[in-house]
Write a protein that holds these residues in place. Structure first.
Motif, short mmCIF file in Angstrom:
data_model
loop_
_atom_site.label_atom_id
_atom_site.label_comp_id
_atom_site.label_asym_id
_atom_site.label_seq_id
_atom_site.Cartn_x
_atom_site.Cartn_y
_atom_site.Cartn_z
N LYS A 256 0.85 -1.21 0.00
CA LYS A 256 0.00 0.00 0.00
C LYS A 256 0.88 1.25 0.00
O LYS A 256 0.51 2.29 0.53
N ILE A 257 2.04 1.12 -0.63
CA ILE A 257 2.95 2.26 -0.82
C ILE A 257 3.15 2.45 -2.33
O ILE A 257 3.00 3.54 -2.86
N THR A 258 3.48 1.33 -3.03
CA THR A 258 3.67 1.41 -4.49
C THR A 258 2.52 0.65 -5.18
O THR A 258 1.42 1.17 -5.24
N PHE A 259 2.82 -0.55 -5.67
CA PHE A 259 1.78 -1.36 -6.33
C PHE A 259 1.37 -2.51 -5.40
O PHE A 259 2.21 -3.32 -5.02
N ALA A 260 0.07 -2.60 -5.12
CA ALA A 260 -0.38 -3.65 -4.19
C ALA A 260 -0.04 -5.05 -4.70
O ALA A 260 0.30 -5.94 -3.93
N GLY A 261 -0.08 -5.22 -5.99
CA GLY A 261 0.16 -6.55 -6.55
C GLY A 261 1.59 -6.77 -7.02
O GLY A 261 1.95 -7.86 -7.45
N ALA A 262 2.41 -5.73 -6.97
CA ALA A 262 3.77 -5.86 -7.51
C ALA A 262 4.75 -5.02 -6.69
O ALA A 262 5.61 -4.33 -7.23
N GLY A 263 4.62 -5.12 -5.38
CA GLY A 263 5.54 -4.41 -4.50
C GLY A 263 6.64 -5.33 -4.02
O GLY A 263 6.91 -6.36 -4.64
N ILE A 264 7.26 -4.98 -2.89
CA ILE A 264 8.26 -5.86 -2.27
C ILE A 264 7.91 -6.01 -0.79
O ILE A 264 7.29 -5.13 -0.19
N SER A 265 8.31 -7.15 -0.23
CA SER A 265 7.98 -7.43 1.17
C SER A 265 9.27 -7.55 1.97
O SER A 265 10.34 -7.82 1.39
N PHE A 266 9.19 -7.36 3.27
CA PHE A 266 10.39 -7.50 4.09
C PHE A 266 10.08 -8.11 5.45
O PHE A 266 8.97 -7.99 5.95
N MET A 267 11.14 -8.69 6.03
CA MET A 267 10.99 -9.33 7.33
C MET A 267 12.27 -9.08 8.11
O MET A 267 13.37 -9.15 7.55
N ALA A 268 12.15 -8.76 9.41
CA ALA A 268 13.33 -8.58 10.26
C ALA A 268 13.18 -9.43 11.50
O ALA A 268 12.09 -9.50 12.08
N SER A 269 14.29 -10.04 11.90
CA SER A 269 14.28 -10.86 13.11
C SER A 269 15.74 -11.09 13.53
O SER A 269 16.64 -10.41 13.02
N SER A 270 15.97 -12.04 14.42
CA SER A 270 17.36 -12.34 14.78
C SER A 270 18.06 -12.91 13.55
O SER A 270 17.41 -13.49 12.66
N GLU A 271 19.38 -12.78 13.53
CA GLU A 271 20.11 -13.31 12.38
C GLU A 271 19.93 -14.83 12.27
O GLU A 271 19.87 -15.38 11.17
N ALA A 272 19.77 -15.51 13.42
CA ALA A 272 19.56 -16.97 13.39
C ALA A 272 18.22 -17.30 12.72
O ALA A 272 18.13 -18.23 11.90
N ASN A 273 17.20 -16.53 13.04
CA ASN A 273 15.89 -16.78 12.41
C ASN A 273 15.95 -16.53 10.90
O ASN A 273 15.38 -17.28 10.10
N ILE A 274 16.63 -15.44 10.53
CA ILE A 274 16.71 -15.11 9.09
C ILE A 274 17.50 -16.20 8.36
O ILE A 274 17.09 -16.65 7.28
N ALA A 275 18.57 -16.68 8.98
CA ALA A 275 19.38 -17.73 8.34
C ALA A 275 18.54 -19.01 8.18
O ALA A 275 18.57 -19.67 7.13
N GLY A 276 17.75 -19.36 9.22
CA GLY A 276 16.90 -20.55 9.15
C GLY A 276 15.86 -20.40 8.05
O GLY A 276 15.57 -21.35 7.31
N PHE A 277 15.33 -19.21 7.92
CA PHE A 277 14.31 -18.95 6.90
C PHE A 277 14.90 -19.10 5.50
O PHE A 277 14.32 -19.74 4.62
N VAL A 278 16.10 -18.54 5.32
CA VAL A 278 16.74 -18.58 4.00
C VAL A 278 17.09 -20.02 3.61
O VAL A 278 16.94 -20.40 2.44
N ASP A 279 17.50 -20.82 4.58
CA ASP A 279 17.82 -22.23 4.29
C ASP A 279 16.62 -22.92 3.66
O ASP A 279 16.74 -23.63 2.66
N LEU A 280 15.45 -22.72 4.24
CA LEU A 280 14.25 -23.37 3.72
C LEU A 280 13.77 -22.72 2.43
O LEU A 280 13.29 -23.39 1.52
N LEU A 281 13.94 -21.40 2.38
CA LEU A 281 13.51 -20.67 1.17
C LEU A 281 14.28 -21.18 -0.05
O LEU A 281 13.73 -21.31 -1.15
N GLY A 282 15.56 -21.49 0.18
CA GLY A 282 16.43 -21.95 -0.91
C GLY A 282 15.95 -23.26 -1.53
O GLY A 282 16.36 -23.60 -2.65
N ILE A 283 15.10 -23.98 -0.82
CA ILE A 283 14.56 -25.21 -1.39
C ILE A 283 13.46 -24.86 -2.41
O ILE A 283 13.26 -25.55 -3.39
N ALA A 284 12.80 -23.73 -2.17
CA ALA A 284 11.66 -23.37 -3.03
C ALA A 284 12.03 -22.42 -4.16
O ALA A 284 11.33 -22.36 -5.17
#
Ligand SMILES: Cc1ncc(COP(=O)(O)O)c(C=O)c1O
Length: 425
Positions: A256-284
């Motif tokens: 709801k800043i640029t394009f609702a259907g073609a914007g970008i998303s973000f997430m912040a957390s501990s570096e351990a959580n982000i690393a865990g997320f990226v590991d699984l994301l890399g499978i997809a």
């Protein structure tokens, strides 16, 4: 009013209702979508790269890789979310998808490398649960529902969720694994969590069971409707202070800043959580749409530029909210039936919604009457876990997408239907 007066007034309302039905209106106040004029504010995204696809670190945005997002987008999102760039992942066009992935990762695999999965923690007979401050965002609740996670509604007041309730529930049950939050201009009641509430959130990790996560969906962080907007305390900074950073997952997007259907998303957390997320994301996926991330960075540049854009959004949105409120004030303020007001409503300082409360037991009837007169509203109950609003009073009004004349017509119908439903009861 005497009984005869009430009868005559009711007859008058019914006649007006039938006249409106004859007009065969087709109006819609359901979803919180930006209007076309708002989308057009970001049309410069198209073509902005002018053939230059090279990111700040020299990488080519067109190629594979960069699971964490391009460095300039991570720095930008860090400023937006109140984090450090190393704590940030920038994703595709949907923060809802990030939240879905966080919950499914935790449920099936464990949220970081050494974490057990929620499913395993539950054992064969246990039941994973989530706290759901309510009313809340229906799509959060759908994520729990689809995974069979039991939802426990939590009461909210003007300061946010009832933290006494949250803390005592967490103390009593280690299988409560998460809580959904929209901490600023909450969908749908517009509440901004107070400093005290945020500080208590930052300490929940100390009393909750293993691998508890606060999903802090800050979807409306910069989406103000007033001149001096309220400030939200920084959950990540406070969590760091209390040693609970692993428990905090902070989310946002440019939907709801640029394009609702073609914007970008973000997430912040501990570096351990982000690393865990990226590991699984890399499978997809082998990486996000970095071309879109780069387009956004060339367009949004920095927080002052983003705030200018948000001011232009406000110029479009504010008159729509004012018009809804004017109809409610003119049509319903001060009106009583059975010694109770016909309705109460919020005056949000930001976000995308106004929450209206009918007298007990009438929300579904008002929504049905409106539908019968050609005005679509979000189904009654949908802002509650399992779509069950216990008092049947909440109606979410979303004025962002329709034009002023459409809102004007729709709100006349709404006010009439509230009065009609109440008097008919
Ligand atoms: C609270 C909240 N979170 C998330 C979203 C969806 O965000 P996104 O478009 O980034 O998936 C919405 C959309 O209405 C919302 O109200």
């Amino acid at each position: 009013m005497s009984t005869n007066d009430v009868q005559a007034h009711l007859q008058n309302l019914s006649d007006r209702y039938q006249q409106i039905q004859a007009k065969k209106l087709n109006l819609d106040l359901t979803r919180g979508k930006p209007a076309t004029a708002q989308l057009a504010l970001s049309d410069a995204l198209d073509g902005i790269l002018q053939g230059n696809y090279i990111c700040a670190d020299g990488s080519d945005a067109r190629n594979y890789g960069g699971a964490l997002g391009i460095p300039e987008a991570r720095a930008f999102a860090a400023a937006y979310l109140g984090a450090r760039p190393s704590q940030v992942l920038v994703g595709g066009n949907s923060s809802l998808q990030l939240m879905y992935q966080v919950v499914t990762n935790a449920y099936f695999h464990g949220i970081s490398a050494n974490a057990t999965s929620w499913r395993d923690e539950a054992g064969s007979s246990g039941q994973i649960k989530f706290l759901c401050p309510a009313p809340g965002y229906d799509r959060h609740f759908s994520i729990c529902e689809t995974l069979g996670i039991e939802m426990i509604p939590v009461t909210m007041d003007d300061n946010g969720p009832d933290m006494d309730q949250v803390e005592s529930l967490l103390r009593a049950d280690p299988l409560i694994k998460g809580i959904w939050c929209v901490p600023k201009y909450a969908n749908p009641n517009g509440v901004v969590y107070s400093d005290e509430v945020v500080e208590r959130f930052a300490q929940l990790g100390k009393i909750a069971g293993a691998n508890f996560r606060i999903i802090w969906d800050n979807a409306y962080a910069e989406h103000h409707l007033v001149e001096n907007p309220p400030e939200l305390a920084n959950l990540l900074a406070l969590s760091e202070q209390y040693g609970t950073l692993d428990n905090a997952v902070v989310i946002g997007s440019t939907s709801k800043i640029t394009f609702a259907g073609a914007g970008i998303s973000f997430m912040a957390s501990s570096e351990a959580n982000i690393a865990g997320f990226v590991d699984l994301l890399g499978i997809a996926t082998i990486g996000p749409d970095k071309v879109n991330q780069l387009r956004h960075m060339r367009f949004l540049k920095d927080m002052p530029t983003l705030r200018q854009l948000m001011q232009a959004h406000r110029d479009i949105l504010q008159p729509k909210f004012e018009l809804v409120l004017k109809h409610l004030e003119d049509g319903l303020a001060g009106k009583m039936h059975n010694d109770q007001p016909l309705g109460t409503w919020t005056r949000p300082a930001g976000g995308y919604f106004i929450l209206f409360d009918t007298q007990p037991g009438l929300a579904d009837k008002v929504v049905k009457l409106c539908a019968g007169a050609g005005v679509k509203l979000t189904p009654a109950g949908s802002t509650w876990p399992y779509k069950k609003d216990p008092a049947n009073t909440n109606i979410r009004l979303a004025p962002s997408f329709p034009g002023l004349s459409e809102i004007d017509e729709a709100m006349q119908v709404f006010v009439l239907c509230v009065e009609l439903a109440t008097l008919e009861q």
